[in-house]
Design a protein around this motif. Structure first.
Motif: not given
Length: 213
Positions: A6-13, A18-31
């Motif tokens: 999973i590649d995750f494209y984001t900024w501090i909004t 929402k998605v960075s927290i979700a990825l951490e909660e789901f325990g999914l590896p991502y970059r």
């Protein structure tokens, strides 16, 4: 699953969080890839190829071949992918959708305007300041009432809570005293203690500690 699936494209909004927290909660590896919208990174050809709408966040799931934009759609996708934080059927599932859509269509847009007029351009548009200040207070009353008899918005902790929490974390910017909304304050502080929330709050860059009312 490899760490690069999973590649995750984001900024501090809030929508990015929402998605960075979700990825951490789901325990999914991502970059995580930093898309600094203050520098116009969202308009680069490489990012427009992922999201022609030039907004963050976006994910590319190489394991399934799925590219997704729109933060709430991403939350639903990740919940279905993992089978976590969203009931498979019944009232709890639809209650989570109800509050997810409330955030997408009401809370987020109103607070975004409140940030613009109350913090970033204070004093320049008194009518708009009053309008969005009052509507922000109305939405907080709505959220407070919803949490009066329950710990989370949809029985158990769900993507609805994950979606709304980052917006509440900007309470200082929309001139809200969380002490005026005791149920929201209790819910906010409870979620803020979660390890995954604390990790996700620091993606893609650390901007400070989680605000405490």
């Amino acid at each position: 699953m490899s760490t690069l699936d999973i590649d995750f494209y984001t900024w501090i909004t809030p929508n990015g969080l929402k998605v960075s927290i979700a990825l951490e909660e789901f325990g999914l590896p991502y970059r995580a890839h930093t898309i600094d919208i203050t520098r116009g990174d969202q308009f680069t050809p490489s990012y427009l190829a992922i999201n022609p709408g030039a907004k963050i966040p976006a994910i590319v799931d190489h394991g399934t071949g799925m590219t997704l934009t729109e933060s709430s759609a991403i939350l639903i996708y990740l919940a279905d992918k993992t089978g976590r934080f969203l009931a498979k059927d019944g009232p709890s599932r639809y209650r989570a959708f109800e509050w997810l859509i409330w955030q997408t269509g009401n809370f987020g847009p109103t607070i975004g305007h409140a940030h613009h007029f109350l913090t970033y351009h204070a004093g320049k548009a008194p009518f708009a300041e009053e309008l969005f200040a009052k509507d922000t207070q109305r939405l907080y009353r709505t959220l407070d009432a919803a949490l009066r008899d329950r710990r989370y918005l949809s029985d158990d902790y769900s993507i609805a809570d994950i979606a709304i929490w980052p917006w509440v974390s900007r309470f200082e910017r929309h001139k809200i005293d969380l002490n005026d909304y005791p149920e929201v304050r209790r819910w906010y502080l409870d979620i803020a203690k979660r390890d995954a929330v604390q990790r996700g709050y620091r993606v893609p860059v650390i901007t400070g500690e989680i605000p405490v009312p």
